[in-house]
Scaffold this motif. Sequence first.
Motif, PDB file in Angstrom:
ATOM      1  N   LYS A  59     -10.912  -2.805   8.666  1.00 26.00           N
ATOM      2  CA  LYS A  59     -10.503  -2.060   7.472  1.00 26.00           C
ATOM      3  C   LYS A  59     -11.609  -1.141   6.967  1.00 26.00           C
ATOM      4  CE  LYS A  59      -7.178  -5.394   5.761  1.00 26.00           C
ATOM      5  NZ  LYS A  59      -6.887  -6.419   4.775  1.00 26.00           N
ATOM      6  N   GLY A  60     -12.865  -1.568   7.145  1.00 25.15           N
ATOM      7  CA  GLY A  60     -13.968  -0.777   6.611  1.00 25.15           C
ATOM      8  C   GLY A  60     -13.798  -0.628   5.110  1.00 25.15           C
ATOM      9  N   GLY A  61     -13.852   0.602   4.624  1.00 24.83           N
ATOM     10  CA  GLY A  61     -13.717   0.832   3.193  1.00 24.83           C
ATOM     11  C   GLY A  61     -12.277   1.022   2.746  1.00 24.83           C
ATOM     12  N   ALA A 100      -8.047  -0.012   2.309  1.00 21.62           N
ATOM     13  CA  ALA A 100      -7.241  -1.188   1.966  1.00 21.62           C
ATOM     14  C   ALA A 100      -6.501  -1.709   3.190  1.00 21.62           C
ATOM     15  CB  ALA A 100      -6.251  -0.834   0.871  1.00 21.62           C
ATOM     16  N   ARG A 101      -6.097  -0.802   4.076  1.00 21.36           N
ATOM     17  CA  ARG A 101      -5.293  -1.202   5.240  1.00 21.36           C
ATOM     18  C   ARG A 101      -5.726  -0.439   6.484  1.00 21.36           C
ATOM     19  NH1 ARG A 101      -3.099  -5.980   3.906  1.00 21.36           N
ATOM     20  NH2 ARG A 101      -2.285  -5.855   1.802  1.00 21.36           N
ATOM     21  N   GLU A 105      -1.724  -1.429  10.758  1.00 23.68           N
ATOM     22  CA  GLU A 105      -0.844  -1.997   9.725  1.00 23.68           C
ATOM     23  C   GLU A 105       0.125  -0.935   9.225  1.00 23.68           C
ATOM     24  OE1 GLU A 105      -3.343  -5.556   7.550  1.00 23.68           O
ATOM     25  OE2 GLU A 105      -4.007  -3.505   7.217  1.00 23.68           O
ATOM     26  N   HIS A 106      -0.384   0.282   9.071  1.00 30.35           N
ATOM     27  CA  HIS A 106       0.492   1.375   8.627  1.00 30.35           C
ATOM     28  C   HIS A 106       1.551   1.686   9.685  1.00 30.35           C
ATOM     29  CE1 HIS A 106       0.952   5.772   7.072  1.00 30.35           C
ATOM     30  NE2 HIS A 106       1.909   5.000   6.649  1.00 30.35           N
ATOM     31  N   ARG A 143       2.982  -0.284  11.617  1.00 29.90           N
ATOM     32  CA  ARG A 143       4.030  -1.322  11.634  1.00 29.90           C
ATOM     33  C   ARG A 143       5.046  -1.145  10.502  1.00 29.90           C
ATOM     34  NH1 ARG A 143      -0.633  -4.915  12.123  1.00 29.90           N
ATOM     35  NH2 ARG A 143      -1.142  -4.799  14.318  1.00 29.90           N
ATOM     36  N   THR A 144       4.712  -0.364   9.479  1.00 28.74           N
ATOM     37  CA  THR A 144       5.610  -0.239   8.317  1.00 28.74           C
ATOM     38  C   THR A 144       6.777   0.700   8.623  1.00 28.74           C
ATOM     39  OG1 THR A 144       4.535   1.691   7.338  1.00 28.74           O
ATOM     40  CG2 THR A 144       3.594  -0.475   6.803  1.00 28.74           C
TER      41      THR A 144
END
Lengths: 195, 273
Positions: free
Chosen positions: A83-85, A87-88, A92-93, A95-96
């Motif tokens: 994730k680093g800095g 949120a996601r 993950e994006h 998969r949405t």
Amino acid sequence: MTKRLFALLLAIVPFAAIAAPETYTIDPYHTFPNFTVDHLGISTIYGRFNKNSGKVTIDRAAKTASIELNIETASVDTGDVEKGGRARTRDEHLRTADFFNAAEFPRMTFKSTKVAFSGDNPSVIEGDLTMVGVTKPVSLTVDRFKCNPASGNNKERCGGNATGKIKRSDFGMKFGIPNLSDEVTLLIMLEAVKD
Amino acid sequence: MQQLLEHPAVQGGVLPLIVALIFGAVFARTRYAWLALAVAFATMIALTVGFSFSPLTASRKVTLVLLAAALVGVVVDSWPSTARGFAPALAIAAGIVAPWVFLSILAQREATAGYVAAAGIAAFALVMTYAVMRLRSDGQRVGAAGLGLGLGVGIAAVLSASIGFLLSGVALAAACGAMLLVQLAFSRNIVPGFTATLPLGLGVALFAIGSVLLAELKWYFLPLFLLIPAAVALPAPGNLPRIVRAAILAGYACVAAAIPILAAWYAARGSLS
């Protein structure tokens, strides 16, 4: 005469057995549907699906074949796991519902409808790709194909690479176009073990 | 120009704001002014994913339901005598519609887990829709609630990996902000009625549920969004100058919206640092 006919039949039977369609199960550890997309017109992002399954059938004598590949959309992997800095992660994006919508469409499938041969090997695979609930025809060019004969405890193994292009907007996946290109290149590396 | 139209900030915020301002101003003296919310949302959809309803995915059902809710709101507001029973009836209808929207996802779950999730979704949509509809006579409260809800749900959605629901939330927030400005410009309360509150309440409920089922938002953050309409219902004297009252109500909404946003941030990052 009857004896000769019987002898001829006996001679043909082994060849008939060889000519029968042979079925292979896709090896999930050596089969990866990959894809590339253009990002901002600057660079190419590579991704792949890590979990898949399916069957391949080949009849070399009749020069026919079929392939069915089932891909788990939640296994999409573009190598962005930290994730680093943020949120996601990008995966993950992906998969949405903005992209592969893995919760609603956990699988995408490719089912061949026609396989053209060049010599003894498949050269072009026409088929239907079903992604996010939409089915569209896709043509894959087989860049290489080879079968290794069974040896020792290892069963016969066939495999190769196939490439093709799709427009993701054809499947209703329009998010981020044109910053993230509409055209997606598919590179499918496939190995299958004889049943 | 084309590059500008392709920017997410323009698609989700700037153009919906402008469209809602124009629509709200043109129809300010009619009962249709608050249709600006649906028009702004439709603008965002047209600019991003477009109007396509086949296959009818959950996200597309959200779009369909929100636009249909606006039309239902117009019909109910046009009823000769808006009986008191309309709000509970519409809230119950929202509670029934919400599980249908996400049926394709719920159907993939184990029977008990699916029913529990459906019941939770129905309850959340019912309560959120009712809580927003209770504000329907006060244009400033609804504008502030929409600002907070749109931003709260939208930012929580992007922290949960869904940019689609971010844009949806921001579009509604922009439209509600625009309607606050229109009311200030015309120095009058433009009654939102069901035309605004039904699509707003049900819409944000569906965006939040979608962020849970289709992205990474934790389900237990959903009740936190109910703090926003509750905060906007706090006292704000009607005799205050309009701009002061609007600022107070928007402040209530934004403070309440910060709670689910921070919760989503904390869940995504594992810390607030």
